[in-house]
Structure formats: structure tokens, C-alpha cells
Design a protein around this motif. Structure first.
Motif, PDB file in Angstrom:
ATOM      1  N   ASN B  86      69.016  33.395  22.620  1.00  0.00           N
ATOM      2  CA  ASN B  86      67.928  32.432  22.528  1.00  0.00           C
ATOM      3  C   ASN B  86      66.684  32.946  23.212  1.00  0.00           C
ATOM      4  O   ASN B  86      66.715  34.012  23.834  1.00  0.00           O
ATOM      5  CB  ASN B  86      68.326  31.042  23.040  1.00  0.00           C
ATOM      6  CG  ASN B  86      67.747  29.964  22.125  1.00  0.00           C
ATOM      7  OD1 ASN B  86      66.541  29.906  21.899  1.00  0.00           O
ATOM      8  ND2 ASN B  86      68.611  29.126  21.591  1.00  0.00           N
ATOM      9  N   ARG B  87      65.602  32.191  23.081  1.00  0.00           N
ATOM     10  CA  ARG B  87      64.310  32.691  23.528  1.00  0.00           C
ATOM     11  C   ARG B  87      63.398  31.523  23.867  1.00  0.00           C
ATOM     12  O   ARG B  87      63.639  30.398  23.472  1.00  0.00           O
ATOM     13  CB  ARG B  87      63.682  33.513  22.405  1.00  0.00           C
ATOM     14  CG  ARG B  87      63.548  32.789  21.049  1.00  0.00           C
ATOM     15  CD  ARG B  87      62.178  32.365  20.623  1.00  0.00           C
ATOM     16  NE  ARG B  87      61.096  33.268  20.664  1.00  0.00           N
ATOM     17  CZ  ARG B  87      60.560  33.903  19.619  1.00  0.00           C
ATOM     18  NH1 ARG B  87      61.087  33.747  18.410  1.00  0.00           N
ATOM     19  NH2 ARG B  87      59.506  34.654  19.774  1.00  0.00           N
ATOM     20  N   PRO B  94      57.897  23.235  21.472  1.00  0.00           N
ATOM     21  CA  PRO B  94      58.886  22.163  21.410  1.00  0.00           C
ATOM     22  C   PRO B  94      58.655  21.293  20.173  1.00  0.00           C
ATOM     23  O   PRO B  94      57.680  21.484  19.463  1.00  0.00           O
ATOM     24  CB  PRO B  94      58.625  21.370  22.689  1.00  0.00           C
ATOM     25  CG  PRO B  94      57.201  21.623  23.020  1.00  0.00           C
ATOM     26  CD  PRO B  94      56.876  22.998  22.499  1.00  0.00           C
ATOM     27  N   THR B 105      68.727  17.657  23.203  1.00  0.00           N
ATOM     28  CA  THR B 105      69.966  17.221  22.547  1.00  0.00           C
ATOM     29  C   THR B 105      70.218  17.986  21.243  1.00  0.00           C
ATOM     30  O   THR B 105      71.342  18.415  20.990  1.00  0.00           O
ATOM     31  CB  THR B 105      69.921  15.705  22.263  1.00  0.00           C
ATOM     32  OG1 THR B 105      69.658  15.034  23.489  1.00  0.00           O
ATOM     33  CG2 THR B 105      71.250  15.215  21.715  1.00  0.00           C
ATOM     34  N   VAL B 106      69.182  18.151  20.428  1.00  0.00           N
ATOM     35  CA  VAL B 106      69.382  18.889  19.175  1.00  0.00           C
ATOM     36  C   VAL B 106      70.011  20.235  19.467  1.00  0.00           C
ATOM     37  O   VAL B 106      70.985  20.646  18.819  1.00  0.00           O
ATOM     38  CB  VAL B 106      68.046  19.206  18.448  1.00  0.00           C
ATOM     39  CG1 VAL B 106      68.314  19.773  17.072  1.00  0.00           C
ATOM     40  CG2 VAL B 106      67.162  18.014  18.364  1.00  0.00           C
ATOM     41  N   ALA B 107      69.445  20.927  20.455  1.00  0.00           N
ATOM     42  CA  ALA B 107      69.923  22.272  20.751  1.00  0.00           C
ATOM     43  C   ALA B 107      71.348  22.242  21.278  1.00  0.00           C
ATOM     44  O   ALA B 107      72.162  23.106  20.950  1.00  0.00           O
ATOM     45  CB  ALA B 107      68.990  22.938  21.754  1.00  0.00           C
ATOM     46  N   ARG B 150      65.427  23.940  26.051  1.00  0.00           N
ATOM     47  CA  ARG B 150      66.030  23.951  24.718  1.00  0.00           C
ATOM     48  C   ARG B 150      66.873  25.212  24.538  1.00  0.00           C
ATOM     49  O   ARG B 150      67.988  25.170  24.010  1.00  0.00           O
ATOM     50  CB  ARG B 150      64.957  23.893  23.628  1.00  0.00           C
ATOM     51  CG  ARG B 150      65.568  23.808  22.225  1.00  0.00           C
ATOM     52  CD  ARG B 150      64.633  24.295  21.142  1.00  0.00           C
ATOM     53  NE  ARG B 150      64.179  25.638  21.399  1.00  0.00           N
ATOM     54  CZ  ARG B 150      62.915  26.016  21.407  1.00  0.00           C
ATOM     55  NH1 ARG B 150      61.968  25.170  21.142  1.00  0.00           N
ATOM     56  NH2 ARG B 150      62.595  27.257  21.689  1.00  0.00           N
ATOM     57  N   THR B 154      71.599  25.786  24.376  1.00  0.00           N
ATOM     58  CA  THR B 154      72.469  26.444  23.402  1.00  0.00           C
ATOM     59  C   THR B 154      73.448  27.391  24.092  1.00  0.00           C
ATOM     60  O   THR B 154      74.160  28.142  23.428  1.00  0.00           O
ATOM     61  CB  THR B 154      71.658  27.248  22.365  1.00  0.00           C
ATOM     62  OG1 THR B 154      70.995  28.322  23.040  1.00  0.00           O
ATOM     63  CG2 THR B 154      70.636  26.380  21.658  1.00  0.00           C
TER      64      THR B 154
END
Ligand SMILES: Nc1ncnc2c1ncn2[C@@H]1O[C@H](COP(=O)(O)OP(=O)(O)OP(=O)(O)O)[C@@H](O)[C@H]1O
Ligand SMILES: [Mg+2]
Lengths: 297, 237
Positions: B86-87, B94, B105-107, B150, B154
Motif C-alpha cells: 500500500n501507499r 481520501p 472502514t472500506v480499506a 487507509r 489494509t
């Protein structure tokens, strides 16, 4: 709640009000607005050619009724699948951004219209002479079918708002690159939303064709169907369950009221309304409530 | 840092051109788990392009990217993310219309094998107090933190941060330094792209300096400052 009120309304209003066609159209536009909401409100892509799915559904179901003697219910479902098929062919359009997507989709709907209206294909599609379905004519059954479709569209749209999938679509709408970076399969999620949206338009078109039972290519590929649905969604507020319902109720109601009593002012009034809306209320009626901190379903 | 462990990321001879411009022209490097590698270079030298290539934002002309021993060149971005890459973005990106909590939450739902608790992530990135605000209402340093949050949601094993220090005040910068070091201490491999030499100096000791898509220097930071090619690239660029 929203679903229950809607259902009750359409079940009981016919007893006191006898313009069933108007009620049918109202339901149909609510379903279309909800279908459009799924793709526009949740992913940000605005398909100007949304009516293409509607027409594909109307023709898909009519042709299996005429040639294969299917009964209307499976034919309506098949209409939905015909629209999904068209939707699959159009998935590559998502490589385009914003306005280009909208216009390419419009072109695709027009192309489909010309194919179906082409006199050379009249032996299959009846071409410009249109479709007539006397053998299955049954407006009452079509009315209840449309209600079922509307309920389906509402439930789907409501689930989307609450689900992980809805959240992923929201992320895609905000920023597709970041959505991928959050682990969302952007291509697939968008395609699913797109096909669901196509399906709703397809079954709506099929039920419409069944209801009126005589129609022409220009009836079910009419651009005004897309325009209406888009305006209703924008007016009510996209990305909500209630917005497209309220938008359709108010504007389609107004359309019929103004259009019937003083048709000469209708276009003017409606045009002005749209301009005012876009200028002063770009996120729709429901945004007024949200600004007051009321959570709109 | 454990230099003898297998590298988690190996990039080899990357090439990428935009029109006539060679943005990447044969760059190679490795990062080991828990290591922080600095990546410096003048404006337009290809640092962000490197991150974009590793995360799969666009394809390469040629070259190999191996993550945990597996070649990932052709995987779509979301698959690389789920593998543990990830990055953060140079310009924080965002989901502006979603709340801080929803952003994370999505991530955490889609991004990883091991589900990270969004509340915990917000706690460690210092965003817990503003979790209900819309991301669009945050200032730019808060948006940078949210980008980082974010990414962390993950559960990455490799984190690529793109000029995350730029625009932070000295306090924020010091906190960011600690945060990145803490992540590395947990075994996450980091690539830190940065212009601020001072910041690089505090978070890393090994750096690669790029110029025009190529490696100009690789080694200890203090040596880079004395290397005439590096000095010239920075002054000339
Ligand atoms: N998507 C793109 N399309 C065209 N050219 C690009 C694209 N991305 C980067 N470039 C070009 O590639 C070169 C390298 O850009 P890159 O963003 O990687 O530099 P950088 O080292 O990150 O610079 P900076 O320090 O300014 O962030 C630049 O000349 C840039 O203009
Ligand atoms: Mg850059």
C-alpha cells in the motif's frame, strides 16, 4: 418503512383514484429513478442512454411473447436479462471518463434504437411498425408486476446504502484510484452496479410494454424517458432511497397537473424549474433535510 | 533492520515512458522487511512514477517487480493491495465525501487478509477524535494522516509513502518520524520518498537517489550528501 408506505400507496390509491395509467407511470418512473440512482448516485456515472435498457427490455420480452409464446412473467424477466446483455456489451464504456461516458452511452442507445426500428429487420422486430401484444393484454396484472419491480428496486437500493458493497461504490464514486488502493475491485464493482441498474430498466421496460401492449420503437426508446428519470433523481437527491421517490412524486405529479390543465405553460414551467434546481439545489430536495442534520434514508 | 532476511520487494530494471519522456529508465532496488529505504531525487526524476508502477496504477514497458518472491507486474492494483502493498499519495487522496471512519472502514473490509479494526487504526494515526467528520473538511495534514490510515487498514507488509513530510509542521513531522519508525519495527518494509533531507536523515539510513529515471546513487545518506553527482543533480535540477 419507505418500502411499506410506497406499497400501501399503490395498493390502495387505485380504489379511490381511477387513472391507473398515471399510477403505473409513476411507479415506473420511481423504479427507473431508483435504477438510475444505483449507477449514478452510487458510482457517479450518468448514463444519458439509460432508456436503451428500457427499450431492450420492452423488445426482448415482446419478442419472446410473440415468437416463443412465453407467458408475460418469464418474458418480463427475460426483458431484464436482455437489458443486462446490452449492459455487458457496454461495460468497456467505463474506460471513458464522465461526460464522454454519458455521451457514448447515449450514442449506444440511439444505435440500438436504429437497429430495432430498421425496416430491413421488420421480419424480426416489426421495425418501425411497432409491436402489438393483444394475446397477453392484462393491465391489472402488469400493474402489480410493476409494483413488484418497484419494490425490488427499492429493496436493492436500500441494501446498497447499508451494505459493504454500497460503501465500496461510494469510495469508487469519490476516487477510483484510492478505491483500488483500499482493495476494492473497481472494474467488477462498477460492472455489478451497472448490470443491476440495467436489469431494473429492462424489467421496467418489459412491464411497460406489457401494460400498453401496443408500442413503437420511438415509444420505448424515447429520450424523454431518460431525461425524466435523470431529472427526478437530481431533484429528489441522488445517493438516497427517498430522493428519487420524492423527486418522481413531485415532478411527475406536477408534470401531469400542469401538462393537463395548462399544457401551453408546461414546458416553460418545467424548464424554469430545472434551471432553478441546478442553480440552487444541485444535491436535491433531500439535501435540505440533511443540512438540518436529519438522516435521510 | 535485518539486512540478511530476504527482501520483501525487489524491483529490477524498470522502464516506463510517457510519450517521448523516459520517466523510469532502468531503476532497480530491494527492500527488506522492517527496513526503511529512502528514495530521493530532484523534481520529475521518477519517484512517484516508481510508486505508481509498484502499486500497479499503470503498467510498465519492461522490468520486473517481485513481492515476497512472486512476480506481480501484471496484477491489478486491488490484488497487489490484498497481497500487502500500500501507499500514501503525494497529493492526499481520501474519499472526500465519506467520513473519516468510512474511509478507513472500506480499506479494512476490502483491503487485507487480516481484518484491522478501524477504530484502532484511527487511534494510532491520531484521527479518532474526528472520525465522524467528512474527509473533505479536513486540513491537508489531516488528509495525509487519513491517507496513511487507509493504507494501514489494509494491513500492508510494504508501505510506500510519497512526500508525507511535505507541509507538516515540526511537531507533526516529529510524530510522523516516530510513526514510520514504529511501523518498521513491526516488520513492515517502507519506501520513503522525500525531498526533506532532514526528515530522511531521521527515518532512514540507506537511500537511493534517482535522476531522470535512473539510479544516481545508492548507499548511506551521509555519503550521498558528499557525492558530487548527487550534489550536482540537486543543484542542477
Ligand atoms: N501519468 C503521466 N503522464 C505523463 N507524464 C507523466 C505522468 N506521470 C509522471 N509523468 C512525468 O514523468 C516524470 C516523472 O514524474 P514523477 O511524478 O515520477 O516525478 P517525481 O520524482 O515524483 O517528482 P516530484 O518530486 O515533483 O514529485 C515527470 O516528468 C512527469 O511529468
Ligand atoms: Mg512525486
Amino acid at each position: 418503512m419507505v418500502v411499506a408506505i410506497t406499497v400501501l400507496a399503490y395498493v390502495f390509491i387505485p380504489y379511490g383514484y381511477n387513472n391507473q395509467f398515471l399510477l403505473f407511470n409513476m411507479m415506473m418512473y420511481m423504479a427507473l429513478a431508483q435504477g438510475l440512482n444505483i449507477i449514478y448516485g452510487y458510482t457517479g456515472y450518468l448514463p444519458f442512454g439509460y432508456v436503451g435498457f428500457f427499450g431492450a427490455g420492452a423488445y426482448g420480452s415482446a419478442l419472446v411473447i410473440i415468437y416463443l409464446h412465453w407467458s408475460p412473467f418469464p418474458a418480463v424477466l427475460l426483458g431484464g436479462l436482455a437489458a443486462v446483455l446490452v449492459g455487458m456489451l457496454l461495460i468497456p464504456l467505463f474506460r471513458l471518463s464522465g461526460a464522454y461516458f454519458s455521451i457514448a452511452n447515449l450514442a449506444a442507445a440511439e444505435a440500438l434504437y436504429y437497429i430495432i426500428a430498421n425496416p430491413h429487420l421488420a421480419s424480426v422486430t416489426q421495425g418501425p411498425y411497432g409491436i402489438s401484444l393483444p394475446q397477453v393484454y392484462d393491465p391489472n396484472a402488469a400493474y402489480w408486476t410493476m409494483l413488484a419491480i418497484l419494490v425490488f428496486a427499492l429493496i436493492l437500493s436500500g441494501l446498497m446504502r447499508r451494505s459493504r458493497f454500497g460503501l465500496a461504490l461510494g469510495a469508487i464514486r469519490e476516487n477510483p484510484v484510492s478505491a483500488e488502493m483500499a482493495g476494492v475491485n473497481v472494474v467488477r464493482s462498477r460492472a455489478i452496479a451497472w448490470l443491476l441498474s440495467a436489469f431494473i430498466a429492462g424489467v421496467s421496460g418489459a412491464a411497460f410494454g406489457w401494460y400498453i401492449s401496443v408500442f413503437y420503437p420511438e415509444t420505448v426508446f424515447s429520450l424523454s424517458i431518460t431525461v425524466f428519470a435523470i431529472v427526478f433523481v437530481l431533484f429528489g437527491g441522488s445517493g438516497t432511497l427517498l430522493g428519487p421517490l420524492v423527486g418522481t412524486l413531485v415532478l411527475y405529479g406536477a408534470y401531469n397537473y400542469i401538462g393537463i390543465s395548462t399544457p401551453q405553460y408546461f414546458q416553460l414551467t418545467y424548464g424554469l424549474l430545472i434551471i432553478l434546481l441546478v442553480l440552487f439545489l444541485p444535491s436535491g430536495l433531500t439535501s435540505l433535510l440533511r443540512k438540518r442534520g436529519i438522516d435521510v434514508p | 533492520m535485518s539486512p540478511d532476511t530476504e527482501p520483501v520487494l525487489e524491483v529490477e530494471d524498470l522502464h516506463k515512458h510517457f510519450g517521448g519522456l523516459k520517466a523510469l529508465d532502468g531503476i532497480s532496488f530491494c527492500i527488506a522487511p522492517g527496513e526503511i529505504l529512502g528514495l530521493a531525487g530532484p523534481n520529475g526524476s521518477g519517484k512517484t512514477t516508481c510508486i505508481n508502477a509498484i502499486t500497479g496504477v499503470f503498467g510498465l514497458d519492461s522490468g520486473a517487480i517481485r513481492f515476497a518472491g512472486k512476480t506481480i507486474n501484471r496484477l491489478p492494483t486491488y490484488r497487489r493491495v490484498r497481497l500487502g502493498i500500500n501507499r500514501s499519495f503525494q497529493v492526499p487522496s481520501p474519499f472526500l465525501g465519506l467520513s473519516v471512519m468510512e474511509n478507513v472502514t472500506v480499506a479494512s473490509v476490502y483491503g487485507g487478509n487480516k481484518k484491522r479494526d478501524p477504530d484502532h487504526i484511527l487511534e494510532i494515526t491520531g484521527l479518532a477524535q474526528i472520525k465522524d467528520r467528512l474527509a473533505g473538511s479536513l486540513n491537508s495534514s489531516q488528509q495525509k494522516l487519513l491517507d496513511l490510515a487507509r493504507a494501514l487498514a489494509t494491513d500492508p507488509r510494504l508501505l510506500l509513502v510519497d512526500e508525507i513530510g511535505a507541509g507538516l509542521n515540526p511537531n507533526e513531522l516529529a510524530r510522523m518520524t516516530d510513526q514510520l519508525r514504529a511501523l518498521a519495527a513491526q516488520g513492515i518494509a517502507l519506501l520513503v520518498v522525500e525531498h526533506l533531507m532532514d526528515f530522511l536523515d531521521r527515518v532512514t539510513d540507506r537511500i537511493v537517489v534517482m535522476d531522470a529515471g535512473k539510479e544516481l546513487f545508492s548507499g548511506q545518506l551521509y555519503e550521498a550528501a558528499e557525492d558530487p553527482r548527487v550534489v550536482e543533480a540537486f543543484l542542477g535540477g
